[in-house]
Design a protein around this motif. Structure first.
Motif, PDB file in Angstrom:
ATOM      1  N   GLY A   1       0.804  -1.214   0.000  1.00 32.29           N
ATOM      2  CA  GLY A   1       0.000   0.000   0.000  1.00 32.29           C
ATOM      3  C   GLY A   1       0.840   1.269   0.000  1.00 32.29           C
ATOM      4  N   VAL A   2       2.124   1.124   0.340  1.00 32.26           N
ATOM      5  CA  VAL A   2       3.036   2.273   0.361  1.00 32.26           C
ATOM      6  C   VAL A   2       4.117   2.078  -0.699  1.00 32.26           C
ATOM      7  CG1 VAL A   2       4.683   3.611   1.737  1.00 32.26           C
ATOM      8  CG2 VAL A   2       2.619   2.686   2.814  1.00 32.26           C
ATOM      9  N   GLY A   3       4.776   0.925  -0.651  1.00 32.11           N
ATOM     10  CA  GLY A   3       5.851   0.623  -1.592  1.00 32.11           C
ATOM     11  C   GLY A   3       5.308   0.090  -2.907  1.00 32.11           C
ATOM     12  N   SER A   4       6.194  -0.471  -3.696  1.00 25.41           N
ATOM     13  CA  SER A   4       5.792  -1.022  -4.991  1.00 25.41           C
ATOM     14  C   SER A   4       6.702  -2.194  -5.351  1.00 25.41           C
ATOM     15  CB  SER A   4       5.873   0.058  -6.077  1.00 25.41           C
ATOM     16  OG  SER A   4       7.202   0.548  -6.169  1.00 25.41           O
ATOM     17  N   ARG A   5       6.281  -2.943  -6.368  1.00 22.65           N
ATOM     18  CA  ARG A   5       7.100  -4.055  -6.851  1.00 22.65           C
ATOM     19  C   ARG A   5       8.426  -3.514  -7.378  1.00 22.65           C
ATOM     20  NH1 ARG A   5       5.893  -9.513  -6.489  1.00 22.65           N
ATOM     21  NH2 ARG A   5       7.452  -9.623  -8.095  1.00 22.65           N
ATOM     22  N   MET A   6       9.461  -4.317  -7.232  1.00 16.78           N
ATOM     23  CA  MET A   6      10.762  -3.982  -7.805  1.00 16.78           C
ATOM     24  C   MET A   6      10.597  -3.926  -9.317  1.00 16.78           C
ATOM     25  SD  MET A   6      13.956  -3.381  -7.115  1.00 16.78           S
ATOM     26  CE  MET A   6      14.053  -3.927  -5.431  1.00 16.78           C
ATOM     27  N   LYS A   7      11.121  -2.887  -9.925  1.00 15.05           N
ATOM     28  CA  LYS A   7      10.985  -2.768 -11.378  1.00 15.05           C
ATOM     29  C   LYS A   7      11.789  -3.865 -12.071  1.00 15.05           C
ATOM     30  CE  LYS A   7       9.939   2.107 -11.537  1.00 15.05           C
ATOM     31  NZ  LYS A   7      10.265   3.424 -12.055  1.00 15.05           N
ATOM     32  N   LEU A   8      11.158  -4.499 -13.038  1.00 17.00           N
ATOM     33  CA  LEU A   8      11.790  -5.585 -13.774  1.00 17.00           C
ATOM     34  C   LEU A   8      13.083  -5.116 -14.458  1.00 17.00           C
ATOM     35  CD1 LEU A   8      11.655  -8.520 -14.622  1.00 17.00           C
ATOM     36  CD2 LEU A   8      10.185  -7.851 -16.520  1.00 17.00           C
ATOM     37  N   ALA A   9      13.101  -3.880 -14.914  1.00 17.93           N
ATOM     38  CA  ALA A   9      14.308  -3.353 -15.568  1.00 17.93           C
ATOM     39  C   ALA A   9      15.504  -3.377 -14.616  1.00 17.93           C
ATOM     40  CB  ALA A   9      14.058  -1.930 -16.061  1.00 17.93           C
ATOM     41  N   TYR A  10      15.287  -3.085 -13.330  1.00 19.37           N
ATOM     42  CA  TYR A  10      16.382  -3.109 -12.348  1.00 19.37           C
ATOM     43  C   TYR A  10      16.814  -4.543 -12.073  1.00 19.37           C
ATOM     44  CZ  TYR A  10      14.906   1.722 -11.509  1.00 19.37           C
ATOM     45  OH  TYR A  10      14.564   3.038 -11.643  1.00 19.37           O
ATOM     46  N   THR A  11      15.851  -5.428 -11.964  1.00 17.86           N
ATOM     47  CA  THR A  11      16.179  -6.838 -11.752  1.00 17.86           C
ATOM     48  C   THR A  11      17.026  -7.347 -12.912  1.00 17.86           C
ATOM     49  OG1 THR A  11      14.145  -7.208 -10.493  1.00 17.86           O
ATOM     50  CG2 THR A  11      15.206  -9.146 -11.445  1.00 17.86           C
ATOM     51  N   ARG A  12      16.644  -6.986 -14.118  1.00 14.58           N
ATOM     52  CA  ARG A  12      17.415  -7.414 -15.299  1.00 14.58           C
ATOM     53  C   ARG A  12      18.837  -6.872 -15.274  1.00 14.58           C
ATOM     54  NH1 ARG A  12      12.480  -6.539 -19.424  1.00 14.58           N
ATOM     55  NH2 ARG A  12      11.647  -8.655 -19.340  1.00 14.58           N
ATOM     56  N   LYS A  13      19.002  -5.620 -14.861  1.00 16.46           N
ATOM     57  CA  LYS A  13      20.344  -5.023 -14.796  1.00 16.46           C
ATOM     58  C   LYS A  13      21.211  -5.759 -13.765  1.00 16.46           C
ATOM     59  CE  LYS A  13      20.075  -1.581 -17.726  1.00 16.46           C
ATOM     60  NZ  LYS A  13      20.935  -1.510 -18.905  1.00 16.46           N
ATOM     61  N   ILE A  14      20.600  -6.133 -12.650  1.00 15.66           N
ATOM     62  CA  ILE A  14      21.343  -6.869 -11.622  1.00 15.66           C
ATOM     63  C   ILE A  14      21.743  -8.241 -12.149  1.00 15.66           C
ATOM     64  CG2 ILE A  14      21.182  -7.925  -9.335  1.00 15.66           C
ATOM     65  CD1 ILE A  14      19.326  -5.487  -8.595  1.00 15.66           C
ATOM     66  N   VAL A  15      20.829  -8.933 -12.802  1.00 18.05           N
ATOM     67  CA  VAL A  15      21.141 -10.247 -13.376  1.00 18.05           C
ATOM     68  C   VAL A  15      22.205 -10.100 -14.466  1.00 18.05           C
ATOM     69  CG1 VAL A  15      20.203 -12.204 -14.682  1.00 18.05           C
ATOM     70  CG2 VAL A  15      18.929 -11.276 -12.727  1.00 18.05           C
ATOM     71  N   ASP A  16      22.126  -9.059 -15.270  1.00 18.12           N
ATOM     72  CA  ASP A  16      23.163  -8.807 -16.279  1.00 18.12           C
ATOM     73  C   ASP A  16      24.533  -8.636 -15.622  1.00 18.12           C
ATOM     74  OD1 ASP A  16      21.286  -8.908 -18.324  1.00 18.12           O
ATOM     75  OD2 ASP A  16      21.155  -6.715 -18.566  1.00 18.12           O
ATOM     76  N   ALA A  17      24.568  -7.916 -14.496  1.00 20.72           N
ATOM     77  CA  ALA A  17      25.839  -7.699 -13.791  1.00 20.72           C
ATOM     78  C   ALA A  17      26.387  -9.007 -13.219  1.00 20.72           C
ATOM     79  CB  ALA A  17      25.647  -6.663 -12.679  1.00 20.72           C
ATOM     80  N   ILE A  18      25.503  -9.901 -12.831  1.00 24.11           N
ATOM     81  CA  ILE A  18      25.948 -11.222 -12.385  1.00 24.11           C
ATOM     82  C   ILE A  18      26.568 -11.963 -13.566  1.00 24.11           C
ATOM     83  CG2 ILE A  18      25.167 -13.499 -11.598  1.00 24.11           C
ATOM     84  CD1 ILE A  18      22.976 -11.928  -9.967  1.00 24.11           C
ATOM     85  N   HIS A  19      25.869 -11.973 -14.685  1.00 15.73           N
ATOM     86  CA  HIS A  19      26.337 -12.707 -15.867  1.00 15.73           C
ATOM     87  C   HIS A  19      27.627 -12.143 -16.457  1.00 15.73           C
ATOM     88  CE1 HIS A  19      22.063 -14.417 -16.649  1.00 15.73           C
ATOM     89  NE2 HIS A  19      22.734 -15.132 -15.788  1.00 15.73           N
ATOM     90  N   ASN A  20      27.768 -10.815 -16.466  1.00 13.34           N
ATOM     91  CA  ASN A  20      28.972 -10.251 -17.078  1.00 13.34           C
ATOM     92  C   ASN A  20      30.160 -10.200 -16.122  1.00 13.34           C
ATOM     93  OD1 ASN A  20      28.914  -7.812 -15.562  1.00 13.34           O
ATOM     94  ND2 ASN A  20      27.706  -6.748 -17.120  1.00 13.34           N
ATOM     95  N   GLY A  21      29.948 -10.631 -14.864  1.00 12.69           N
ATOM     96  CA  GLY A  21      31.041 -10.726 -13.905  1.00 12.69           C
ATOM     97  C   GLY A  21      31.333  -9.462 -13.121  1.00 12.69           C
ATOM     98  N   SER A  22      30.640  -8.374 -13.415  1.00 16.08           N
ATOM     99  CA  SER A  22      30.961  -7.122 -12.717  1.00 16.08           C
ATOM    100  C   SER A  22      30.608  -7.181 -11.230  1.00 16.08           C
ATOM    101  CB  SER A  22      30.291  -5.923 -13.393  1.00 16.08           C
ATOM    102  OG  SER A  22      28.889  -6.021 -13.357  1.00 16.08           O
ATOM    103  N   LEU A  23      29.622  -7.969 -10.834  1.00 17.72           N
ATOM    104  CA  LEU A  23      29.302  -8.072  -9.405  1.00 17.72           C
ATOM    105  C   LEU A  23      30.367  -8.855  -8.643  1.00 17.72           C
ATOM    106  CD1 LEU A  23      25.461  -8.503  -8.854  1.00 17.72           C
ATOM    107  CD2 LEU A  23      26.898  -6.486  -8.670  1.00 17.72           C
ATOM    108  N   ALA A  24      31.028  -9.762  -9.323  1.00 15.40           N
ATOM    109  CA  ALA A  24      32.074 -10.557  -8.664  1.00 15.40           C
ATOM    110  C   ALA A  24      33.241  -9.681  -8.216  1.00 15.40           C
ATOM    111  CB  ALA A  24      32.558 -11.667  -9.585  1.00 15.40           C
ATOM    112  N   SER A  25      33.459  -8.576  -8.910  1.00 13.43           N
ATOM    113  CA  SER A  25      34.580  -7.700  -8.562  1.00 13.43           C
ATOM    114  C   SER A  25      34.122  -6.398  -7.908  1.00 13.43           C
ATOM    115  CB  SER A  25      35.413  -7.400  -9.813  1.00 13.43           C
ATOM    116  OG  SER A  25      34.606  -6.751 -10.779  1.00 13.43           O
ATOM    117  N   ALA A  26      32.846  -6.299  -7.564  1.00 10.64           N
ATOM    118  CA  ALA A  26      32.308  -5.078  -6.949  1.00 10.64           C
ATOM    119  C   ALA A  26      32.735  -4.978  -5.492  1.00 10.64           C
ATOM    120  CB  ALA A  26      30.778  -5.084  -7.043  1.00 10.64           C
TER     121      ALA A  26
END
Length: 172
Positions: free
Chosen positions: A70-95
């Motif tokens: 009622g106050v917040g909202s669902r996580m935007k799919l575009a952000y979820t995709r960017k996070i998954v992309d960062a996992i796949h491209n390896g950038s999160l491993a070195s963050a």
């Protein structure tokens, strides 16, 4: 493994009969109705396969942000995709990472294409007291749920047991 065993999810209005607003629920190994063995056995099997294959696992918030129902909202799919992309491209491993309170999760300082406030959930909530109360309540739900598994840790590799138990919420 703690989060795998816990299997935290939410019952959501429109997908569950009689549910008017999201409700926290747990389904061991994200599929309790379908597992034959104790969840600890599955966690051990998963840990062994991850170790053998040099695999990592990531928790990604695909649920709610910015406040309670009622106050917040669902996580935007575009952000979820960017996070998954960062996992796949390896950038999160070195963050670089910050540790969250209560759950002690490691959250990256930056993910390309994701607003900073998404990575620090407390910054998405206008009411910080409500955020902290909800965080503590959820931590308590996790601990309460997991208490049914702690008796079954006997016979599990002691290092794995320690790792699993230390990964739970730290309520003071």
């Amino acid at each position: 493994m703690y989060h795998f065993i816990s299997g935290y999810t939410a019952l959501v209005a429109g997908t569950e009969e009689g549910v008017k607003e999201p409700q926290a629920t747990f389904s061991a190994c994200f599929g309790a109705a379908f597992i034959m063995w104790h969840p600890i056995k599955y966690a051990g099997m998963l840990a062994e396969r991850m170790r053998q294959n040099g695999t990592t696992a990531w928790l990604v918030n695909t649920g709610w942000s910015g406040g309670s129902y009622g106050v917040g909202s669902r996580m935007k799919l575009a952000y979820t995709r960017k996070i998954v992309d960062a996992i796949h491209n390896g950038s999160l491993a070195s963050a670089t990472y910050k540790t969250t309170p209560i759950f002690c999760l490691q959250v990256p300082d930056k993910v390309d294409g994701v607003p900073q406030e998404i990575l620090e959930p407390q910054n998405m909530w206008a009411n910080k007291d409500a955020y902290n109360a909800t965080l503590k309540k959820l931590g308590g739900l996790f601990n309460s749920n997991f208490s049914k598994f702690t008796e079954s840790m006997a016979g599990v590799d002691s290092t794995l047991s320690e790792q699993i138990l230390s990964a739970g919420p730290q309520l003071v």
